[in-house]
Design a protein around this motif. Structure first.
Motif, PDB file in Angstrom:
ATOM      1  N   TYR B  90      24.053  -8.314   5.475  1.00 46.97           N
ATOM      2  CA  TYR B  90      24.361  -7.221   6.417  1.00 46.97           C
ATOM      3  C   TYR B  90      23.241  -6.187   6.418  1.00 46.97           C
ATOM      4  O   TYR B  90      22.928  -5.587   7.427  1.00 46.97           O
ATOM      5  CB  TYR B  90      25.680  -6.544   6.040  1.00 46.97           C
ATOM      6  CG  TYR B  90      26.885  -7.395   6.298  1.00 46.97           C
ATOM      7  CD1 TYR B  90      27.227  -7.753   7.599  1.00 46.97           C
ATOM      8  CD2 TYR B  90      27.683  -7.845   5.261  1.00 46.97           C
ATOM      9  CE1 TYR B  90      28.330  -8.537   7.847  1.00 46.97           C
ATOM     10  CE2 TYR B  90      28.789  -8.626   5.509  1.00 46.97           C
ATOM     11  CZ  TYR B  90      29.109  -8.975   6.806  1.00 46.97           C
ATOM     12  OH  TYR B  90      30.191  -9.747   7.046  1.00 46.97           O
ATOM     13  N   VAL B  91      22.691  -5.958   5.223  1.00 49.19           N
ATOM     14  CA  VAL B  91      21.615  -4.977   5.096  1.00 49.19           C
ATOM     15  C   VAL B  91      20.381  -5.717   4.594  1.00 49.19           C
ATOM     16  O   VAL B  91      20.465  -6.455   3.623  1.00 49.19           O
ATOM     17  CB  VAL B  91      21.997  -3.869   4.093  1.00 49.19           C
ATOM     18  CG1 VAL B  91      20.922  -2.802   4.052  1.00 49.19           C
ATOM     19  CG2 VAL B  91      23.331  -3.262   4.458  1.00 49.19           C
ATOM     20  N   SER B  96      17.588  -2.463   1.582  1.00 50.96           N
ATOM     21  CA  SER B  96      18.460  -2.392   0.406  1.00 50.96           C
ATOM     22  C   SER B  96      17.755  -1.689  -0.745  1.00 50.96           C
ATOM     23  O   SER B  96      18.340  -0.847  -1.430  1.00 50.96           O
ATOM     24  CB  SER B  96      18.867  -3.793  -0.056  1.00 50.96           C
ATOM     25  OG  SER B  96      19.555  -4.464   0.941  1.00 50.96           O
ATOM     26  N   ALA B 142      27.350  -5.517   0.876  1.00 52.43           N
ATOM     27  CA  ALA B 142      26.284  -5.790   1.829  1.00 52.43           C
ATOM     28  C   ALA B 142      25.877  -7.248   1.900  1.00 52.43           C
ATOM     29  O   ALA B 142      25.022  -7.596   2.704  1.00 52.43           O
ATOM     30  CB  ALA B 142      25.061  -4.937   1.489  1.00 52.43           C
TER      31      ALA B 142
END
Lengths: 301, 214
Positions: B90-91, B96, B142
């Motif tokens: 997602y990230v 990150s 994430a």
């Protein structure tokens, strides 16, 4: 005063030798005898005796690039302390000037590259700027960590207290700063994990491709300017890594010069034992260096 | 005291940041194993002054479980699932790492104004513990693969243990050993669940489990 002036002169004279040492180490690793250690001097001398060719599309910007590069390098050397030996010019906040001098030199090299109108040089310039935009924060943060840990505002004073104020109370900070500086050194001097100085394909070059159109004395100045830049970065790294601070400035400066050449050997070893990174991985490594430097800043009490 | 555990704490932070930036799952498993070993050494160094036997027992158990047993289990699950890397988190990885740096700054700030009932062995101990916990939480939120989420859970637990180390001569031995056992069972169960997800759906993307309605 005396040792500082001599320190700057040593930098001006020995900077190209650094390149010779790196090349010699690479040759030894590859099992070759390698070019003579003084080959960079011969190259520069030969280029300075030649005539230059200028494309009709170029303007004065193209000719200014190499000159500004060398000028920034010379002024930078005046600000660079050799280990515990103070620099020729010392004032509060001089490390910012040093960083921006390097930035100015890069700006003019990039402008000169764009001035030729060549598609290859534009690509190289774009990569150089993209990578240095990530390398510069790392360098700034590494300096900030040193300044914050020592409480000194000038580079010479901060470097003078590296052992007593950084290594002894918090070794991790010193290690992180050194690691960040080492990564920035490799990136800014177009060494292997970032850029291959021996590559022969314009598409994969970063730094070399920007100076393809320079010839004769101009190219000689480009080579000398990048040698000075290499000396400045190696001097910064050696200042942290060789924290020998005795009462005698001569001894300090001598240790720093030995450290600088040790850094050159290290660069040669890295170049011989590593492959170049894929282009998409380069920003990650540079961000990593920035993160290490930021961590060092945070760790300082 | 501080200067000898500071390098280990910094190493813990670096492992966390590497975890945030690593895309290869095998590398993630190895990093979590390294973190487990570091944690064991940390526990040994901090507690050995208070009660040597207890420290050796806890550190040994921690290193054995987190450094050897868990990575083995994860390794098996990884090989069964036949995936190498987390493809579309997602990230992104660089983001990150930068977010990780932000979290680190936050935890240093919070750690500075948190007052502990007993003084910690190092001023870094509390920020590092909070940062490790947040990293674990971030990995769970994430990332998409079930394996990375289990690794996130382990990192989260490592953070809590680090926090416990700061105060651990207050907690009885049985509690600490019980926690270790709980984590062991949890990882075992999660390994089995990953296995079952893969058997039934041919993938272990947790986000795609939402569309399971029949």
């Amino acid at each position: 005063m005396m040792p500082s002036a001599v320190g700057m002169l040593v930098g001006l004279v020995l900077a190209p030798l650094l390149l010779g040492v790196v090349n010699r180490v690479k040759a030894v690793f590859a099992g070759r005898r390698g070019q003579p250690l003084l080959q960079p001097y011969r190259d520069i001398g030969r280029l300075l005796r030649k005539g230059a060719v200028y494309s009709p599309t170029t303007t004065w910007v193209f000719r200014a690039g190499p000159v500004v590069g060398v000028a920034a390098g010379v002024v930078g050397l005046a600000l660079l302390p050799l280990g515990g030996c103070r620099a020729l010019v010392v004032f509060s906040g001089d490390f910012m000037l040093l960083i921006y001098l390097l930035g100015t030199a890069r700006f003019f090299v990039v402008l000169a590259a764009l001035d030729t109108g060549s598609a290859f040089e534009g690509m190289g310039a774009s990569r150089e700027v993209a990578f240095s935009a990530l390398a510069e924060p790392a360098l700034l943060l590494a300096m900030a960590a040193l300044v914050r840990a020592t409480g000194m505002r000038s580079l010479s004073d901060a470097m003078g207290k590296v052992w007593s104020d950084v290594w002894l109370p918090s070794m991790p900070v010193a290690v992180l700063v050194a690691a960040a500086l080492a990564v920035v050194l490799l990136a800014e001097n177009a060494r292997i994990p970032f850029d291959d100085p021996n590559t022969h394909l314009e598409l994969t070059m970063i730094h070399e491709v920007m100076v393809l159109d320079h010839s004769g004395p101009d190219f000689g100045l480009v080579l000398y300017g990048s040698a000075l830049k290499g000396w400045i970065f190696a001097g910064l790294l050696a200042g942290v890594l060789v924290p020998l601070r005795t009462g005698s400035p001569w001894l300090n400066a001598g240790a720093a010069v030995v450290g600088i050449f040790a850094v050159a050997v290290g660069v040669g070893v890295v170049e011989s034992s590593m492959a170049r990174l894929r282009l998409v991985r380069v920003p990650q490594l540079l961000v990593g260096a920035g993160v290490m430097a930021a961590l060092a800043v945070l760790l300082v009490r | 005291m501080g200067w000898e555990i500071d390098p280990i704490l910094v190493a813990l932070v670096l492992v966390n940041l590497l975890l945030l930036g690593a895309s290869r799952l095998a590398a993630c498993v190895r990093l979590v194993a390294v973190q487990g070993v570091l944690l064991g050494v940390l526990a040994l160094l901090v507690q050995v002054g208070w009660s040597p036997w207890r420290a050796v027992l806890l550190a040994g158990g921690s290193i054995l479980l987190k450094g050897i047993v868990f990575p083995r289990l994860m390794w098996k699950a990884l090989r069964g699932a036949e995936i190498r890397r987390e493809m579309e988190p997602y990230v992104g990885y660089t983001l990150s790492v930068l977010l990780g740096l932000g979290m680190l700054g936050l935890t240093v700030w919070v750690g500075g104004r948190l007052t502990l009932p007993v003084p910690a062995a190092s001023h870094l101990l509390v920020p590092v513990a909070l940062f490790t916990t947040l990293t674990g939480l971030f990995l769970i939120v994430a990332r998409k693969k079930a394996i990375t989420q289990v690794l996130g859970y382990l990192v989260l637990e490592n953070g809590i243990v680090t926090f416990g180390i700061a105060l651990s001569h207050e907690a009885p031995l049985s509690v600490e050993l019980g926690v270790l056992l709980d984590v062991f069972v949890a990882v075992l169960v999660m390994g089995i669940i990953i296995h079952n997800i893969r058997e039934d759906f041919d993938h272990i993307d947790a986000d795609r489990l939402v569309s399971l309605k029949d």
